[in-house]
Design a protein around this motif. Structure first.
Motif, short mmCIF file in Angstrom:
data_model
loop_
_atom_site.label_atom_id
_atom_site.label_comp_id
_atom_site.label_asym_id
_atom_site.label_seq_id
_atom_site.Cartn_x
_atom_site.Cartn_y
_atom_site.Cartn_z
N VAL A 78 45.11 54.25 -9.30
CA VAL A 78 46.36 54.86 -8.82
C VAL A 78 47.35 55.11 -9.95
N PRO A 79 47.66 54.12 -10.81
CA PRO A 79 48.57 54.42 -11.93
C PRO A 79 48.03 55.50 -12.87
N ARG A 80 46.72 55.51 -13.08
CA ARG A 80 46.13 56.57 -13.90
C ARG A 80 46.35 57.93 -13.24
N GLY A 81 46.17 57.99 -11.94
CA GLY A 81 46.39 59.23 -11.21
C GLY A 81 47.83 59.70 -11.30
N VAL A 82 48.76 58.77 -11.20
CA VAL A 82 50.18 59.12 -11.31
C VAL A 82 50.46 59.69 -12.70
N ALA A 83 49.98 59.03 -13.73
CA ALA A 83 50.23 59.49 -15.10
C ALA A 83 49.63 60.88 -15.34
N ARG A 115 38.70 58.38 -14.76
CA ARG A 115 38.41 57.61 -13.54
C ARG A 115 39.70 57.29 -12.77
N ALA A 116 40.53 58.30 -12.63
CA ALA A 116 41.80 58.16 -11.93
C ALA A 116 41.62 58.58 -10.48
N ASN A 117 42.52 58.14 -9.64
CA ASN A 117 42.48 58.49 -8.22
C ASN A 117 42.87 59.96 -8.06
N VAL A 118 41.96 60.77 -7.53
CA VAL A 118 42.16 62.21 -7.40
C VAL A 118 43.32 62.55 -6.47
N PRO A 119 43.41 61.97 -5.27
CA PRO A 119 44.54 62.33 -4.41
C PRO A 119 45.90 62.00 -5.02
N THR A 120 45.99 60.87 -5.70
CA THR A 120 47.25 60.49 -6.32
C THR A 120 47.61 61.45 -7.45
#
Length: 180
Positions: A47-52, A77-82
């Motif tokens: 989730v933090p990776r996705g946000v960044a 490997r970040a969360n796609v929806p986020t």
């Protein structure tokens, strides 16, 4: 309804689904990778990776931000929806202030207002109007956007990681209070 509840409802309405990503023609060539289940799990690291990544794509990419954020999510490997949802940080209300701030930050970093002696061509061009301003605005704005994107990505990562810890801590306290 509180602000967080409204934000949660808005997020659920606008959060991309696996089906919408599968139908996206820009993502079709890599859909099998973007739709991998591990990229759709909400974990403390993804989730933090996705946000960044969403912040970077939202600020630096002028079009197809959601698709670009989804593609960025693959190698990290970040969360796609986020990542996709975070690109909404830029919208018609926020983009003009971001671009103005980017120009001023870039101008300050490049020291464009400093007079350098021995530049007669630059001094002569300074009195011609819009052309010199445009020549200075482009690089200054680009540099400012990069600075804003990096700072926003770091802050977004830190805030979402902290928020995740707070949320999990509350869940644990609630669970222990209920069963203990």
């Amino acid at each position: 309804m509180s602000g967080w509840q409204r934000f949660g409802a808005w997020s659920r309405r606008n959060l991309p689904t696996r089906e919408s990503m599968e139908r996206n023609r820009l993502l079709r060539p890599v859909a099998h990778r973007v739709l991998a289940p591990e990229l759709w799990r909400f974990t403390r690291r993804s989730v933090p990776r996705g946000v960044a990544l969403g912040m970077i794509a939202g600020i630096l990419v002028p079009v197809a931000q959601t698709a670009v954020a989804a593609l960025f999510a693959l190698p990290f490997r970040a969360n796609v929806p986020t990542a996709a949802l975070t690109t909404f940080i830029t919208n018609p209300l926020t983009t003009p202030p971001i671009w103005v701030a980017a120009y001023w930050i870039g101008r300050w970093l490049l020291r464009l207002d400093a007079h350098v002696p021995g530049q007669p061509v630059a001094d002569a061009a300074a009195h011609t109007g819009w052309i010199p301003w445009l020549m200075q605005a482009g690089p200054a704005t680009a540099l400012g956007l990069i600075v804003i994107a990096v700072v926003s990505a770091v802050a977004g990562y830190a805030l979402s990681a902290f928020g995740w810890r707070v949320w999990i801590g509350r869940k644990w306290r609630h669970r222990h209070a209920k069963h203990g």
